[in-house]
Design an enzyme around this catalytic site. Structure first.
Site, PDB file in Angstrom:
ATOM      1  N   SER A   1       0.836  -1.200   0.000  1.00 23.64           N
ATOM      2  CA  SER A   1       0.000   0.000   0.000  1.00 23.64           C
ATOM      3  C   SER A   1       0.878   1.259   0.000  1.00 23.64           C
ATOM      4  O   SER A   1       2.048   1.219   0.390  1.00 23.64           O
ATOM      5  CB  SER A   1      -0.926  -0.013   1.209  1.00 23.64           C
TER       6      SER A   1
ATOM      7  N   CYS B   1      -3.819  -4.622  -7.962  1.00 26.52           N
ATOM      8  CA  CYS B   1      -3.367  -3.239  -8.114  1.00 26.52           C
ATOM      9  C   CYS B   1      -3.623  -2.735  -9.527  1.00 26.52           C
ATOM     10  O   CYS B   1      -3.524  -1.546  -9.775  1.00 26.52           O
ATOM     11  CB  CYS B   1      -1.894  -3.123  -7.781  1.00 26.52           C
TER      12      CYS B   1
HETATM   13  P1  NAD Z   1       0.465  -3.635   2.891  1.00 28.98           P
HETATM   14  O1  NAD Z   1       1.105  -2.332   2.607  1.00 28.98           O
HETATM   15  O2  NAD Z   1      -0.447  -3.755   4.045  1.00 28.98           O
HETATM   16  O3  NAD Z   1       1.595  -4.759   3.120  1.00 28.98           O
HETATM   17  C1  NAD Z   1       2.680  -4.897   2.224  1.00 28.98           C
HETATM   18  C2  NAD Z   1       3.892  -5.391   2.999  1.00 28.98           C
HETATM   19  O4  NAD Z   1       4.250  -4.408   3.968  1.00 28.98           O
HETATM   20  C3  NAD Z   1       3.616  -6.692   3.762  1.00 28.98           C
HETATM   21  O5  NAD Z   1       4.726  -7.528   3.646  1.00 28.98           O
HETATM   22  C4  NAD Z   1       3.393  -6.218   5.181  1.00 28.98           C
HETATM   23  O6  NAD Z   1       3.776  -7.177   6.143  1.00 28.98           O
HETATM   24  C5  NAD Z   1       4.265  -4.986   5.277  1.00 28.98           C
HETATM   25  N1  NAD Z   1       3.722  -3.997   6.228  1.00 28.98           N
HETATM   26  C6  NAD Z   1       2.418  -3.793   6.542  1.00 28.98           C
HETATM   27  N2  NAD Z   1       2.312  -2.810   7.451  1.00 28.98           N
HETATM   28  C7  NAD Z   1       3.560  -2.386   7.714  1.00 28.98           C
HETATM   29  C8  NAD Z   1       4.092  -1.371   8.572  1.00 28.98           C
HETATM   30  N3  NAD Z   1       3.324  -0.614   9.337  1.00 28.98           N
HETATM   31  N4  NAD Z   1       5.428  -1.183   8.566  1.00 28.98           N
HETATM   32  C9  NAD Z   1       6.221  -1.939   7.798  1.00 28.98           C
HETATM   33  N5  NAD Z   1       5.771  -2.917   6.983  1.00 28.98           N
HETATM   34  C10 NAD Z   1       4.458  -3.135   6.932  1.00 28.98           C
HETATM   35  O7  NAD Z   1      -0.246  -4.089   1.533  1.00 28.98           O
HETATM   36  P2  NAD Z   1      -1.209  -5.325   1.320  1.00 28.98           P
HETATM   37  O8  NAD Z   1      -2.518  -5.031   1.952  1.00 28.98           O
HETATM   38  O9  NAD Z   1      -0.520  -6.590   1.640  1.00 28.98           O
HETATM   39  O10 NAD Z   1      -1.365  -5.291  -0.267  1.00 28.98           O
HETATM   40  C11 NAD Z   1      -2.327  -4.535  -0.944  1.00 28.98           C
HETATM   41  C12 NAD Z   1      -1.756  -3.219  -1.421  1.00 28.98           C
HETATM   42  O11 NAD Z   1      -0.657  -3.450  -2.297  1.00 28.98           O
HETATM   43  C13 NAD Z   1      -2.750  -2.413  -2.242  1.00 28.98           C
HETATM   44  O12 NAD Z   1      -2.616  -1.064  -1.887  1.00 28.98           O
HETATM   45  C14 NAD Z   1      -2.304  -2.634  -3.674  1.00 28.98           C
HETATM   46  O13 NAD Z   1      -2.653  -1.629  -4.580  1.00 28.98           O
HETATM   47  C15 NAD Z   1      -0.835  -2.697  -3.488  1.00 28.98           C
HETATM   48  N6  NAD Z   1      -0.199  -3.368  -4.607  1.00 28.98           N
HETATM   49  C16 NAD Z   1       0.517  -2.605  -5.469  1.00 28.98           C
HETATM   50  C17 NAD Z   1       1.117  -3.189  -6.560  1.00 28.98           C
HETATM   51  C18 NAD Z   1       1.920  -2.361  -7.511  1.00 28.98           C
HETATM   52  O14 NAD Z   1       2.720  -2.928  -8.227  1.00 28.98           O
HETATM   53  N7  NAD Z   1       1.774  -1.055  -7.547  1.00 28.98           N
HETATM   54  C19 NAD Z   1       0.983  -4.560  -6.782  1.00 28.98           C
HETATM   55  C20 NAD Z   1       0.245  -5.320  -5.868  1.00 28.98           C
HETATM   56  C21 NAD Z   1      -0.335  -4.698  -4.770  1.00 28.98           C
END
Ligand code: NAD
Length: 500
Positions: A227, A282
């Site tokens: 995200s 995404c």
């Molecule tokens: P997320 O940001 O919650 O988690 C992603 C990673 O970050 C995970 O490994 C998680 O453990 C870690 N994380 C979560 N909170 C954290 C924190 N406070 N501090 C440090 N690390 C932390 O995302 P998600 O819910 O797993 O995935 C969905 C999101 O990913 C959506 O916003 C989607 O659009 C995005 N996404 C983007 C792409 C792209 O290429 N632009 C591709 C796929 C998904």
């Protein structure tokens, strides 16, 4: 019986020691099916040490031998496709055919990485000066890390470690704590394929593990997908600690529909791209922008019955269009955005909030929703919803349509549907978005091109996979060489050398 996942460090499964766990649900039933250990900084460090120990010999191995490991890995993943897809569907909630697509898109990057001997070739200039040759070479960085989201637990780890490992780096993967089963299995298969212990490690965890990655002095580069708030944080923290960082974030992908488009085709495409994988992509289309009210009315009339008749089912049901969302928390967040849209004055044409799955009332299901008359000042438009919700934002003309994705904070993907090549060409040139589809709803670039959004959809300058991926995971060295002829001395020179 709730399974307890491990870490995979130095070629072995290692039990987590922190005493803290994340839940892996079965999204069909709502039950906790496994626990993900959340690593401490010390556990993360042990993976970095294993990767650092593996680096000298792995990076010194000739690239063709590394490519052979990638070929073996591809075959092993293919042989295990059914098992991997089932595991993925049971943890994520996407239907099995879609899980196979997730794995297949990752494998395409592995296929690309099999060409690494060619991809890492440098350049050479003979006689750049008299008797002087100049050449450049790409060398791996060392230990690198990937932090991945829940929504593509096969493809996104393979985007990263496929290219990184083939280039000669060693890797620490920190997958989403919500569905780590597939990344762990991929690490086992990489060992089976012939990668030495320590080349690919998987450390499960949350914020503590991520912070340990971002501050570890021996990790040279960090690739992140997730995200936007976390992508921003990862980019800032990682670069402040001297690392190369690419951080892909959230999205709000618009599809512009011009009055000359084939509306039946567009309807099919919007249904697939908007609701496939429950909208947890995404590159999902989340906003449709029909140009003119007349076209909007016709589009809504076609979409409404299709959204009402979407087949929501178990992730193992081969006939389902999409399955449950990943967690109850996420499902409720999506629902709250539908509440918000109603409050903000958008017209809820189809309301999926009341859906429940017979016999699975604790599963994280949500019916498809469709909004019309969504306006740019609404928060439900500005934010990413990441669920089975399609919003229609009507535009008066082409210029207004192009301004919506251009002005939006996100700039991941966008599509235009038209029969007019001139309009499509102008759109592709002007729109401020990283990946553009022309009559293609989900323009995810192929493995040998590169993937990356603009604006708040990506932080850092280098995209995922393709030639940019090779650049991200290597550094260039340029050598200027002269082999003096015996007995000839040129003496000292105190001016900067220039070409005479
Ligand atoms: P997320 O940001 O919650 O988690 C992603 C990673 O970050 C995970 O490994 C998680 O453990 C870690 N994380 C979560 N909170 C954290 C924190 N406070 N501090 C440090 N690390 C932390 O995302 P998600 O819910 O797993 O995935 C969905 C999101 O990913 C959506 O916003 C989607 O659009 C995005 N996404 C983007 C792409 C792209 O290429 N632009 C591709 C796929 C998904």
């Amino acid at each position: 019986m709730v399974k307890e996942y491990t870490h995979f460090i130095n070629g072995r499964h290692v039990k987590g020691t922190s005493g803290h766990f994340g839940d892996v649900f079965n999204p069909n039933t709502g039950e906790v099916q496994a626990k993900t250990p959340l690593a401490t900084a010390a556990e993360l460090r042990s993976a970095v040490e294993a990767a650092a120990a593996a680096f000298p010999s792995w990076s010194a191995m000739n690239p063709q031998r590394r490519a052979r490991v990638m070929f073996n890995f591809k075959a092993l993943v293919e042989n295990n496709m059914d098992e991997l897809a089932r595991m993925l569907s049971m943890e994520h909630g996407k239907v099995i055919a879609d899980s196979k697509g997730d794995i297949q898109r990752g494998l395409e990057v592995i296929e690309f990485a099999c060409g690494i001997p060619h991809l890492m070739k440098g350049e050479y200039t003979e006689n750049a000066g008299t008797g002087i040759d100049v050449y450049s070479m790409r060398q791996p960085l060392g230990v690198v890390a990937g932090i991945t989201p829940f929504n593509f637990p096969a493809m996104i780890p393979m985007w990263m470690f496929g290219v990184a490992i083939a280039c000669g780096n060693t890797f620490v993967c920190k997958p989403s704590e919500k569905d780590p089963g597939v990344p762990l299995r991929l690490a086992e298969l990489m060992m089976e394929a012939g990668a030495p212990a320590g080349v690919l490690n998987v450390v499960n965890g949350g914020k503590e593990a991520v912070d340990a990655i971002l501050t570890d002095p021996d990790i040279r580069a960090v690739s992140f997908v997730g995200s936007t708030a976390i992508a921003d944080y990862v980019y800032r923290t990682g670069t402040a600690h001297g690392k190369r960082v690419q951080a892909m974030g959230g999205a709000k992908n618009h599809a512009i529909i011009m009055p000359d488009a084939d509306l039946d085709q567009v309807t099919d495409e919007l249904i697939g791209a908007g609701y496939g994988s429950a909208g947890e992509r995404c590159m999902a289309i989340s906003v449709a922008v029909p140009v003119t009210d007349k076209l909007a009315d016709a589009l809504v009339a076609r979409l409404k019955p299709r959204v009402e008749s979407l087949k929501v089912g178990l992730s193992t049901d081969a006939d389902a269009n999409y399955g449950p969302l990943v967690t109850r928390e996420h499902r409720d967040k999506v629902k709250s955005y539908i509440d918000m849209g109603v409050k903000e004055g958008a017209e809820l044409v189809v309301d999926g909030r009341g859906f429940s799955m017979q016999g699975y009332d604790k599963g994280f299901f949500l019916g498809g929703s469709l909004f019309d008359r969504v306006k740019p000042d609404m928060k439900s438009y500005q934010d990413e919803i990441f669920g089975p919700v399609l919003q229609i934002a009507r535009a008066r003309d082409f210029d207004e349509a192009i301004s919506l994705p251009t002005k939006h904070q996100y700039g991941n993907g966008v599509a235009i549907f038209t029969r007019d090549g001139d309009a499509a060409r102008e759109f592709a040139s002007r729109v401020q978005v990283g990946m553009v589809g022309i009559n293609v709803p989900i323009p995810v670039p192929l493995a040998y091109h590169t993937f990356g959004g603009w604006k708040r959809s990506a932080f850092g300058d280098v995209n995922q996979h393709g030639p940019e991926g090779v650049r991200f995971f290597t550094k260039i060295k340029t050598v200027t060489q002269r082999w003096p002829k015996g007995g000839v001395r040129e003496g000292s020179s105190f001016v900067i050398p220039t070409m005479k």
